[in-house]
Motif scaffolding. Structure first.
Motif, PDB file in Angstrom:
ATOM      1  N   VAL A 276      -3.931   8.418   1.619  1.00 54.47           N
ATOM      2  CA  VAL A 276      -3.562   7.079   1.175  1.00 54.47           C
ATOM      3  C   VAL A 276      -4.130   6.896  -0.227  1.00 54.47           C
ATOM      4  O   VAL A 276      -5.310   7.160  -0.455  1.00 54.47           O
ATOM      5  CB  VAL A 276      -4.123   6.004   2.123  1.00 54.47           C
ATOM      6  CG1 VAL A 276      -3.703   4.620   1.685  1.00 54.47           C
ATOM      7  CG2 VAL A 276      -3.695   6.270   3.558  1.00 54.47           C
ATOM      8  N   ALA A 277      -3.291   6.457  -1.155  1.00 56.18           N
ATOM      9  CA  ALA A 277      -3.722   6.259  -2.538  1.00 56.18           C
ATOM     10  C   ALA A 277      -3.498   4.811  -2.956  1.00 56.18           C
ATOM     11  O   ALA A 277      -2.505   4.202  -2.579  1.00 56.18           O
ATOM     12  CB  ALA A 277      -2.943   7.194  -3.461  1.00 56.18           C
ATOM     13  N   GLU A 278      -4.421   4.263  -3.741  1.00 57.63           N
ATOM     14  CA  GLU A 278      -4.308   2.908  -4.279  1.00 57.63           C
ATOM     15  C   GLU A 278      -4.122   3.033  -5.791  1.00 57.63           C
ATOM     16  O   GLU A 278      -5.091   3.114  -6.526  1.00 57.63           O
ATOM     17  CB  GLU A 278      -5.561   2.093  -3.941  1.00 57.63           C
ATOM     18  CG  GLU A 278      -5.383   0.586  -4.062  1.00 57.63           C
ATOM     19  CD  GLU A 278      -4.967   0.125  -5.441  1.00 57.63           C
ATOM     20  OE1 GLU A 278      -3.916  -0.532  -5.557  1.00 57.63           O
ATOM     21  OE2 GLU A 278      -5.680   0.427  -6.409  1.00 57.63           O
ATOM     22  N   PRO A 279      -2.873   3.061  -6.278  1.00 56.93           N
ATOM     23  CA  PRO A 279      -2.633   3.298  -7.700  1.00 56.93           C
ATOM     24  C   PRO A 279      -2.588   2.042  -8.572  1.00 56.93           C
ATOM     25  O   PRO A 279      -2.555   2.148  -9.786  1.00 56.93           O
ATOM     26  CB  PRO A 279      -1.251   3.970  -7.687  1.00 56.93           C
ATOM     27  CG  PRO A 279      -0.571   3.338  -6.521  1.00 56.93           C
ATOM     28  CD  PRO A 279      -1.650   3.113  -5.492  1.00 56.93           C
ATOM     29  N   ALA A 280      -2.619   0.847  -7.975  1.00 58.25           N
ATOM     30  CA  ALA A 280      -2.425  -0.380  -8.751  1.00 58.25           C
ATOM     31  C   ALA A 280      -3.708  -0.933  -9.362  1.00 58.25           C
ATOM     32  O   ALA A 280      -3.666  -1.896 -10.118  1.00 58.25           O
ATOM     33  CB  ALA A 280      -1.782  -1.449  -7.867  1.00 58.25           C
ATOM     34  N   GLY A 281      -4.853  -0.354  -9.013  1.00 55.48           N
ATOM     35  CA  GLY A 281      -6.108  -0.835  -9.566  1.00 55.48           C
ATOM     36  C   GLY A 281      -6.630  -2.100  -8.905  1.00 55.48           C
ATOM     37  O   GLY A 281      -7.336  -2.877  -9.525  1.00 55.48           O
ATOM     38  N   VAL A 282      -6.272  -2.285  -7.623  1.00 53.92           N
ATOM     39  CA  VAL A 282      -6.683  -3.474  -6.873  1.00 53.92           C
ATOM     40  C   VAL A 282      -7.450  -3.026  -5.639  1.00 53.92           C
ATOM     41  O   VAL A 282      -6.986  -2.161  -4.892  1.00 53.92           O
ATOM     42  CB  VAL A 282      -5.445  -4.296  -6.439  1.00 53.92           C
ATOM     43  CG1 VAL A 282      -5.865  -5.495  -5.610  1.00 53.92           C
ATOM     44  CG2 VAL A 282      -4.629  -4.713  -7.641  1.00 53.92           C
TER      45      VAL A 282
ATOM     46  N   LEU B  19      -9.726   0.291   0.766  1.00 52.98           N
ATOM     47  CA  LEU B  19      -9.782   1.235  -0.353  1.00 52.98           C
ATOM     48  C   LEU B  19     -10.225   0.522  -1.617  1.00 52.98           C
ATOM     49  O   LEU B  19      -9.774  -0.598  -1.882  1.00 52.98           O
ATOM     50  CB  LEU B  19      -8.400   1.845  -0.627  1.00 52.98           C
ATOM     51  CG  LEU B  19      -7.943   3.030   0.179  1.00 52.98           C
ATOM     52  CD1 LEU B  19      -6.548   3.449  -0.258  1.00 52.98           C
ATOM     53  CD2 LEU B  19      -8.889   4.190   0.050  1.00 52.98           C
ATOM     54  N   ALA B  20     -11.061   1.168  -2.392  1.00 53.26           N
ATOM     55  CA  ALA B  20     -11.423   0.666  -3.709  1.00 53.26           C
ATOM     56  C   ALA B  20     -10.240   0.874  -4.659  1.00 53.26           C
ATOM     57  O   ALA B  20      -9.333   1.670  -4.379  1.00 53.26           O
ATOM     58  CB  ALA B  20     -12.654   1.406  -4.224  1.00 53.26           C
ATOM     59  N   ALA B  21     -10.258   0.181  -5.775  1.00 56.78           N
ATOM     60  CA  ALA B  21      -9.210   0.342  -6.786  1.00 56.78           C
ATOM     61  C   ALA B  21      -9.125   1.798  -7.229  1.00 56.78           C
ATOM     62  O   ALA B  21     -10.147   2.447  -7.446  1.00 56.78           O
ATOM     63  CB  ALA B  21      -9.507  -0.561  -7.976  1.00 56.78           C
ATOM     64  N   HIS B  22      -7.930   2.327  -7.300  1.00 62.51           N
ATOM     65  CA  HIS B  22      -7.633   3.699  -7.726  1.00 62.51           C
ATOM     66  C   HIS B  22      -8.224   4.772  -6.805  1.00 62.51           C
ATOM     67  O   HIS B  22      -8.305   5.934  -7.192  1.00 62.51           O
ATOM     68  CB  HIS B  22      -8.083   3.951  -9.166  1.00 62.51           C
ATOM     69  CG  HIS B  22      -7.412   3.064 -10.151  1.00 62.51           C
ATOM     70  ND1 HIS B  22      -6.063   3.119 -10.418  1.00 62.51           N
ATOM     71  CD2 HIS B  22      -7.906   2.061 -10.926  1.00 62.51           C
ATOM     72  CE1 HIS B  22      -5.752   2.209 -11.313  1.00 62.51           C
ATOM     73  NE2 HIS B  22      -6.853   1.547 -11.643  1.00 62.51           N
ATOM     74  N   ALA B  23      -8.632   4.402  -5.609  1.00 58.22           N
ATOM     75  CA  ALA B  23      -9.245   5.366  -4.685  1.00 58.22           C
ATOM     76  C   ALA B  23      -8.186   6.073  -3.858  1.00 58.22           C
ATOM     77  O   ALA B  23      -7.038   5.637  -3.763  1.00 58.22           O
ATOM     78  CB  ALA B  23     -10.237   4.657  -3.763  1.00 58.22           C
ATOM     79  N   ARG B  24      -8.608   7.172  -3.250  1.00 55.91           N
ATOM     80  CA  ARG B  24      -7.779   7.938  -2.305  1.00 55.91           C
ATOM     81  C   ARG B  24      -8.619   8.224  -1.075  1.00 55.91           C
ATOM     82  O   ARG B  24      -9.824   8.419  -1.181  1.00 55.91           O
ATOM     83  CB  ARG B  24      -7.342   9.261  -2.916  1.00 55.91           C
ATOM     84  CG  ARG B  24      -6.434   9.135  -4.100  1.00 55.91           C
ATOM     85  CD  ARG B  24      -6.233  10.484  -4.770  1.00 55.91           C
ATOM     86  NE  ARG B  24      -5.531  11.403  -3.912  1.00 55.91           N
ATOM     87  CZ  ARG B  24      -4.249  11.728  -4.043  1.00 55.91           C
ATOM     88  NH1 ARG B  24      -3.554  11.214  -5.021  1.00 55.91           N
ATOM     89  NH2 ARG B  24      -3.680  12.577  -3.224  1.00 55.91           N
ATOM     90  N   LYS B  25      -7.959   8.253   0.081  1.00 57.32           N
ATOM     91  CA  LYS B  25      -8.651   8.577   1.323  1.00 57.32           C
ATOM     92  C   LYS B  25      -7.703   9.404   2.177  1.00 57.32           C
ATOM     93  O   LYS B  25      -6.529   9.096   2.287  1.00 57.32           O
ATOM     94  CB  LYS B  25      -9.042   7.303   2.071  1.00 57.32           C
ATOM     95  CG  LYS B  25      -9.799   7.571   3.375  1.00 57.32           C
ATOM     96  CD  LYS B  25     -10.110   6.287   4.108  1.00 57.32           C
ATOM     97  CE  LYS B  25     -11.319   5.638   3.469  1.00 57.32           C
ATOM     98  NZ  LYS B  25     -11.850   4.537   4.286  1.00 57.32           N
TER      99      LYS B  25
ATOM    100  N   MET C  64       0.861  -1.171   0.000  1.00 58.07           N
ATOM    101  CA  MET C  64       0.000   0.000   0.000  1.00 58.07           C
ATOM    102  C   MET C  64       0.905   1.232   0.000  1.00 58.07           C
ATOM    103  O   MET C  64       1.970   1.217   0.568  1.00 58.07           O
ATOM    104  CB  MET C  64      -0.881  -0.032   1.235  1.00 58.07           C
ATOM    105  CG  MET C  64      -1.862   1.101   1.325  1.00 58.07           C
ATOM    106  SD  MET C  64      -3.098   1.157   0.058  1.00 58.07           S
ATOM    107  CE  MET C  64      -4.033  -0.272   0.426  1.00 58.07           C
ATOM    108  N   TRP C  65       0.429   2.283  -0.578  1.00 60.71           N
ATOM    109  CA  TRP C  65       1.199   3.506  -0.697  1.00 60.71           C
ATOM    110  C   TRP C  65       0.472   4.606   0.031  1.00 60.71           C
ATOM    111  O   TRP C  65      -0.743   4.637   0.066  1.00 60.71           O
ATOM    112  CB  TRP C  65       1.320   3.904  -2.159  1.00 60.71           C
ATOM    113  CG  TRP C  65       1.941   2.832  -2.961  1.00 60.71           C
ATOM    114  CD1 TRP C  65       3.247   2.730  -3.309  1.00 60.71           C
ATOM    115  CD2 TRP C  65       1.305   1.679  -3.505  1.00 60.71           C
ATOM    116  NE1 TRP C  65       3.459   1.600  -4.041  1.00 60.71           N
ATOM    117  CE2 TRP C  65       2.279   0.931  -4.173  1.00 60.71           C
ATOM    118  CE3 TRP C  65       0.008   1.194  -3.486  1.00 60.71           C
ATOM    119  CZ2 TRP C  65       2.012  -0.250  -4.819  1.00 60.71           C
ATOM    120  CZ3 TRP C  65      -0.269   0.003  -4.129  1.00 60.71           C
ATOM    121  CH2 TRP C  65       0.724  -0.697  -4.782  1.00 60.71           C
TER     122      TRP C  65
END
Length: 119
Positions: free
Chosen positions: A20-26, A85-91, A1-2
């Motif tokens: 927090v960002a989810e850039p991998a699409g997962v 987090l959903a894919a490609h989401a940010r929180k 996680m990034w």
């Protein structure tokens, strides 16, 4: 996680937004985020406690001091916490100084005898 630390000017030293960002699409469920944050000089002592907030909800958080100045002030703090987090989401969450009130969803019991350690 990034995760990416975004600091806005004029914030109290006790409130630091963490995005927090989810850039991998997962899609991520209960994924553990680990990362360090730089704290303002002299704002916190090395033994300070912190809370992590997602709106009104406190997120379970584990912290460890990474860098402590000679004067005893905490400069870098390591964070570990779960997130969904959903894919490609940010929180964006808020790191706040103060004792935690969050409790783990599950507890563990440790029993030690001369013959065994049971967890």
């Amino acid at each position: 996680m990034w995760f990416v630390l975004l600091l806005a000017s004029g914030l109290r030293a006790a409130d630091l937004p963490l995005t927090v960002a989810e850039p991998a699409g997962v899609e991520r469920r209960g994924e553990i985020v680990t990362g360090g944050v730089c704290l303002p000089r002299g704002a916190h002592r090395a033994d300070a406690s912190f809370r992590l907030l997602d709106g009104d909800r406190e997120v379970p958080l584990q912290t460890s001091p990474l860098v402590v100045d000679r004067d005893g002030s905490l400069r870098w703090l390591l964070l570990d916490f779960p997130i969904d987090l959903a894919a490609h989401a940010r929180k964006t969450l808020v790191l706040r100084a103060g004792p935690s009130t969050a409790r783990p969803a599950h507890s563990i019991e440790i029993r030690e005898t001369a013959e065994f350690i049971r967890i």
